[in-house]
Motif scaffolding. Structure first.
Motif, PDB file in Angstrom:
ATOM      1  N   ASN A 174       0.827  -1.212   0.000  1.00 22.77           N
ATOM      2  CA  ASN A 174       0.000   0.000   0.000  1.00 22.77           C
ATOM      3  C   ASN A 174       0.862   1.264   0.000  1.00 22.77           C
ATOM      4  OD1 ASN A 174      -2.316  -1.544   0.026  1.00 22.77           O
ATOM      5  ND2 ASN A 174      -2.764  -1.226   2.186  1.00 22.77           N
ATOM      6  N   GLY A 175       1.998   1.197   0.727  1.00 25.70           N
ATOM      7  CA  GLY A 175       2.896   2.342   0.750  1.00 25.70           C
ATOM      8  C   GLY A 175       3.533   2.601  -0.599  1.00 25.70           C
ATOM      9  N   LEU A 176       3.931   1.544  -1.279  1.00 31.34           N
ATOM     10  CA  LEU A 176       4.503   1.696  -2.614  1.00 31.34           C
ATOM     11  C   LEU A 176       3.455   2.237  -3.582  1.00 31.34           C
ATOM     12  CD1 LEU A 176       6.783   1.272  -4.645  1.00 31.34           C
ATOM     13  CD2 LEU A 176       6.002  -1.100  -4.904  1.00 31.34           C
ATOM     14  N   ARG A 177       2.258   1.644  -3.535  1.00 31.42           N
ATOM     15  CA  ARG A 177       1.177   2.083  -4.427  1.00 31.42           C
ATOM     16  C   ARG A 177       0.836   3.557  -4.177  1.00 31.42           C
ATOM     17  NH1 ARG A 177      -2.695  -1.033  -2.635  1.00 31.42           N
ATOM     18  NH2 ARG A 177      -2.519  -2.722  -4.128  1.00 31.42           N
ATOM     19  N   GLY A 178       0.717   3.921  -2.899  1.00 33.04           N
ATOM     20  CA  GLY A 178       0.343   5.294  -2.570  1.00 33.04           C
ATOM     21  C   GLY A 178       1.393   6.304  -2.976  1.00 33.04           C
ATOM     22  N   THR A 179       2.651   5.993  -2.741  1.00 32.85           N
ATOM     23  CA  THR A 179       3.720   6.927  -3.075  1.00 32.85           C
ATOM     24  C   THR A 179       3.802   7.138  -4.584  1.00 32.85           C
ATOM     25  OG1 THR A 179       4.933   6.234  -1.089  1.00 32.85           O
ATOM     26  CG2 THR A 179       6.169   7.407  -2.790  1.00 32.85           C
ATOM     27  N   ARG A 222       1.669  17.251  -4.903  1.00 35.54           N
ATOM     28  CA  ARG A 222       2.962  17.091  -4.247  1.00 35.54           C
ATOM     29  C   ARG A 222       3.136  15.634  -3.849  1.00 35.54           C
ATOM     30  NH1 ARG A 222       3.841  20.365   1.158  1.00 35.54           N
ATOM     31  NH2 ARG A 222       2.489  18.715   1.937  1.00 35.54           N
ATOM     32  N   ALA A 223       4.265  15.038  -4.213  1.00 36.05           N
ATOM     33  CA  ALA A 223       4.523  13.643  -3.879  1.00 36.05           C
ATOM     34  C   ALA A 223       4.770  13.495  -2.382  1.00 36.05           C
ATOM     35  CB  ALA A 223       5.725  13.126  -4.663  1.00 36.05           C
ATOM     36  N   ALA A 224       4.299  12.381  -1.808  1.00 31.83           N
ATOM     37  CA  ALA A 224       4.487  12.120  -0.383  1.00 31.83           C
ATOM     38  C   ALA A 224       4.417  10.619  -0.136  1.00 31.83           C
ATOM     39  CB  ALA A 224       3.411  12.832   0.444  1.00 31.83           C
ATOM     40  N   VAL A 225       5.021  10.197   0.946  1.00 36.84           N
ATOM     41  CA  VAL A 225       4.884   8.801   1.377  1.00 36.84           C
ATOM     42  C   VAL A 225       3.499   8.643   1.992  1.00 36.84           C
ATOM     43  CG1 VAL A 225       5.760   6.997   2.894  1.00 36.84           C
ATOM     44  CG2 VAL A 225       7.354   8.591   1.809  1.00 36.84           C
ATOM     45  N   CYS A 226       2.657   7.838   1.375  1.00 39.52           N
ATOM     46  CA  CYS A 226       1.302   7.616   1.874  1.00 39.52           C
ATOM     47  C   CYS A 226       0.891   6.187   1.535  1.00 39.52           C
ATOM     48  CB  CYS A 226       0.310   8.626   1.293  1.00 39.52           C
ATOM     49  SG  CYS A 226       0.276   8.671  -0.519  1.00 39.52           S
ATOM     50  N   PHE A 227      -0.222   5.756   2.082  1.00 39.14           N
ATOM     51  CA  PHE A 227      -0.670   4.371   1.954  1.00 39.14           C
ATOM     52  C   PHE A 227      -2.033   4.350   1.266  1.00 39.14           C
ATOM     53  CE2 PHE A 227       2.078   4.853   5.585  1.00 39.14           C
ATOM     54  CZ  PHE A 227       2.991   3.811   5.434  1.00 39.14           C
ATOM     55  N   VAL A 228      -2.106   3.653   0.139  1.00 44.76           N
ATOM     56  CA  VAL A 228      -3.317   3.664  -0.675  1.00 44.76           C
ATOM     57  C   VAL A 228      -3.734   2.234  -0.979  1.00 44.76           C
ATOM     58  CG1 VAL A 228      -4.231   4.265  -2.950  1.00 44.76           C
ATOM     59  CG2 VAL A 228      -2.892   5.938  -1.677  1.00 44.76           C
ATOM     60  N   GLY A 229      -5.018   1.944  -0.761  1.00 48.00           N
ATOM     61  CA  GLY A 229      -5.551   0.610  -1.022  1.00 48.00           C
ATOM     62  C   GLY A 229      -5.808   0.369  -2.498  1.00 48.00           C
ATOM     63  N   ARG A 230      -6.467  -0.735  -2.767  1.00 45.70           N
ATOM     64  CA  ARG A 230      -6.745  -1.128  -4.148  1.00 45.70           C
ATOM     65  C   ARG A 230      -7.865  -0.292  -4.762  1.00 45.70           C
ATOM     66  NH1 ARG A 230      -7.849  -7.197  -2.530  1.00 45.70           N
ATOM     67  NH2 ARG A 230      -8.757  -5.975  -0.836  1.00 45.70           N
ATOM     68  N   ASN A 231      -7.760  -0.082  -6.070  1.00 44.11           N
ATOM     69  CA  ASN A 231      -8.819   0.555  -6.871  1.00 44.11           C
ATOM     70  C   ASN A 231      -9.171   1.966  -6.401  1.00 44.11           C
ATOM     71  OD1 ASN A 231      -9.124  -1.839  -8.449  1.00 44.11           O
ATOM     72  ND2 ASN A 231     -10.357  -2.720  -6.792  1.00 44.11           N
ATOM     73  N   VAL A 232      -8.204   2.684  -5.890  1.00 45.92           N
ATOM     74  CA  VAL A 232      -8.398   4.101  -5.552  1.00 45.92           C
ATOM     75  C   VAL A 232      -8.239   4.924  -6.828  1.00 45.92           C
ATOM     76  CG1 VAL A 232      -7.442   6.071  -4.287  1.00 45.92           C
ATOM     77  CG2 VAL A 232      -7.665   3.844  -3.167  1.00 45.92           C
ATOM     78  N   ALA A 269      -0.581   9.650   5.156  1.00 48.78           N
ATOM     79  CA  ALA A 269      -2.034   9.498   5.055  1.00 48.78           C
ATOM     80  C   ALA A 269      -2.373   8.107   4.533  1.00 48.78           C
ATOM     81  CB  ALA A 269      -2.618  10.558   4.126  1.00 48.78           C
ATOM     82  N   THR A 270      -3.586   7.633   4.864  1.00 45.37           N
ATOM     83  CA  THR A 270      -4.055   6.319   4.422  1.00 45.37           C
ATOM     84  C   THR A 270      -5.382   6.491   3.703  1.00 45.37           C
ATOM     85  OG1 THR A 270      -2.977   5.178   6.268  1.00 45.37           O
ATOM     86  CG2 THR A 270      -4.755   4.018   5.160  1.00 45.37           C
ATOM     87  N   ILE A 271      -5.480   5.954   2.494  1.00 42.82           N
ATOM     88  CA  ILE A 271      -6.699   6.011   1.688  1.00 42.82           C
ATOM     89  C   ILE A 271      -7.164   4.582   1.456  1.00 42.82           C
ATOM     90  CG2 ILE A 271      -7.792   6.929  -0.376  1.00 42.82           C
ATOM     91  CD1 ILE A 271      -6.375   9.084   1.273  1.00 42.82           C
ATOM     92  N   GLY A 272      -8.371   4.239   1.907  1.00 42.12           N
ATOM     93  CA  GLY A 272      -8.867   2.875   1.843  1.00 42.12           C
ATOM     94  C   GLY A 272      -9.253   2.426   0.448  1.00 42.12           C
ATOM     95  N   ASP A 273      -9.458   1.112   0.306  1.00 41.79           N
ATOM     96  CA  ASP A 273      -9.826   0.507  -0.976  1.00 41.79           C
ATOM     97  C   ASP A 273     -11.024   1.217  -1.609  1.00 41.79           C
ATOM     98  OD1 ASP A 273      -7.893  -1.385  -0.472  1.00 41.79           O
ATOM     99  OD2 ASP A 273      -9.304  -2.976   0.066  1.00 41.79           O
ATOM    100  N   GLY A 274     -10.982   1.393  -2.922  1.00 46.25           N
ATOM    101  CA  GLY A 274     -12.138   1.853  -3.680  1.00 46.25           C
ATOM    102  C   GLY A 274     -12.523   3.303  -3.500  1.00 46.25           C
ATOM    103  N   ALA A 275     -11.718   4.093  -2.798  1.00 40.13           N
ATOM    104  CA  ALA A 275     -12.050   5.509  -2.592  1.00 40.13           C
ATOM    105  C   ALA A 275     -11.896   6.282  -3.903  1.00 40.13           C
ATOM    106  CB  ALA A 275     -11.171   6.123  -1.513  1.00 40.13           C
ATOM    107  N   ILE A 276     -12.691   7.348  -4.052  1.00 36.96           N
ATOM    108  CA  ILE A 276     -12.602   8.232  -5.210  1.00 36.96           C
ATOM    109  C   ILE A 276     -12.308   9.644  -4.707  1.00 36.96           C
ATOM    110  CG2 ILE A 276     -13.807   9.209  -7.199  1.00 36.96           C
ATOM    111  CD1 ILE A 276     -15.509   6.699  -7.288  1.00 36.96           C
ATOM    112  N   LEU A 277     -11.247  10.246  -5.231  1.00 38.88           N
ATOM    113  CA  LEU A 277     -10.855  11.601  -4.857  1.00 38.88           C
ATOM    114  C   LEU A 277     -10.873  12.473  -6.109  1.00 38.88           C
ATOM    115  CD1 LEU A 277      -7.673  10.764  -2.699  1.00 38.88           C
ATOM    116  CD2 LEU A 277     -10.074  10.695  -2.002  1.00 38.88           C
ATOM    117  N   SER A 278     -11.560  13.610  -6.043  1.00 37.60           N
ATOM    118  CA  SER A 278     -11.597  14.532  -7.178  1.00 37.60           C
ATOM    119  C   SER A 278     -11.282  15.946  -6.708  1.00 37.60           C
ATOM    120  CB  SER A 278     -12.970  14.511  -7.858  1.00 37.60           C
ATOM    121  OG  SER A 278     -13.027  15.503  -8.866  1.00 37.60           O
ATOM    122  N   GLY A 279     -10.352  16.594  -7.392  1.00 34.58           N
ATOM    123  CA  GLY A 279      -9.924  17.932  -6.995  1.00 34.58           C
ATOM    124  C   GLY A 279     -10.458  19.046  -7.856  1.00 34.58           C
TER     125      GLY A 279
END
Length: 237
Positions: free
Chosen positions: A38-43, A51-61, A75-85
């Motif tokens: 998750n840390g590799l995926r998130g980063t 801005r790049a950062a060390v973070c933890f991201v689940g599957r299908n984000v 930061a940690t983002i759980g599986d299947g989350a959708i983020l729009s800016g």
């Protein structure tokens, strides 16, 4: 030995957290493998953002309008989350924030009328299946914790014209502010224009339609002040 190494690492990522004694060695190993992935995926995913950062991201984000998204360190983002800016001031997720699985943080959906912002302070937690819209702006203060199925709606549909469909009458946008160190239970809904004061506690299932003073205890539909964390204060009407 392994637990000692993990506990040292946790002190950096999640201060105060330690591996419980009853967690077995095999389970701990599997946990570490998942977190490393998750840390590799998130980063890597954060390279698309502001801005790049060390973070933890689940599957299908999924990230949309990623250059307007800022994800804080650890930061940690759980599986299947959708983020729009899609908005003037984008989506900002602070350090050590935890966003539950299948949550939606959507600043805006209309490219002809982008939203305002969603800003989440350091150390916050938002439960699974939550939905936060940022059309009128949502700000959540540091160390606030929020249960599952939370929703925030900083706009209302206009409906005064009886000769036109409501969907064609547009919306009125007003910001939502949730100050630091609050606790909102599961399935709380916060409507546009509301400010929830510092240190308040909102009971599960409440619908917040008006401002909440600091350190209040609120329950009901619509939400009412039923007590105060300051023992000498009277409950509001």
């Amino acid at each position: 030995m392994l637990k000692e190494i993990v506990n040292r690492a946790l002190m950096r990522v999640r201060p105060g957290k330690q591996i419980a004694g009853e967690v077995g060695g095999l389970d701990l190993m599997l946990y570490l493998v998942e977190q490393c992935w998750n840390g590799l995926r998130g980063t890597v995913l954060s390279l698309r953002s502001k801005r790049a950062a060390v973070c933890f991201v689940g599957r299908n984000v999924r990230l949309r309008f990623a250059r307007n998204i800022e994800i804080g360190r650890y930061a940690t983002i759980g599986d299947g989350a959708i983020l729009s800016g899609l908005g003037r001031n984008g989506l900002r997720i602070g350090a050590r924030v935890n966003i539950g699985a299948y949550s939606r943080l959507i600043v805006g959906t209309d490219v002809a009328r982008p939203g305002s912002h969603i800003h989440i302070g350091d150390g916050c937690g938002i439960g699974e299946y939550s939905s936060v819209g940022g059309s009128g702006g949502v700000s959540i203060g540091r160390n606030t914790i929020i249960g599952q199925y939370f929703s925030a709606h900083p706009e209302n549909h206009n409906f005064k014209d009886l000769l036109r469909p409501i969907r064609e009458q547009g919306t009125t946008r007003m910001p939502i502010g949730i100050e630091e160190d609050c606790w909102l239970g599961a399935r709380v809904t916060v409507l546009s224009g509301v400010t929830i004061g510092k240190g308040s506690v909102i009971a599960a299932g409440s619908v917040i339609t008006r401002d909440v003073p600091p350190f209040s205890i609120v329950a009901g539909v619509p939400g009412r002040v039923v007590g105060s964390r300051r023992g000498g204060d009277d409950a509001g009407a």
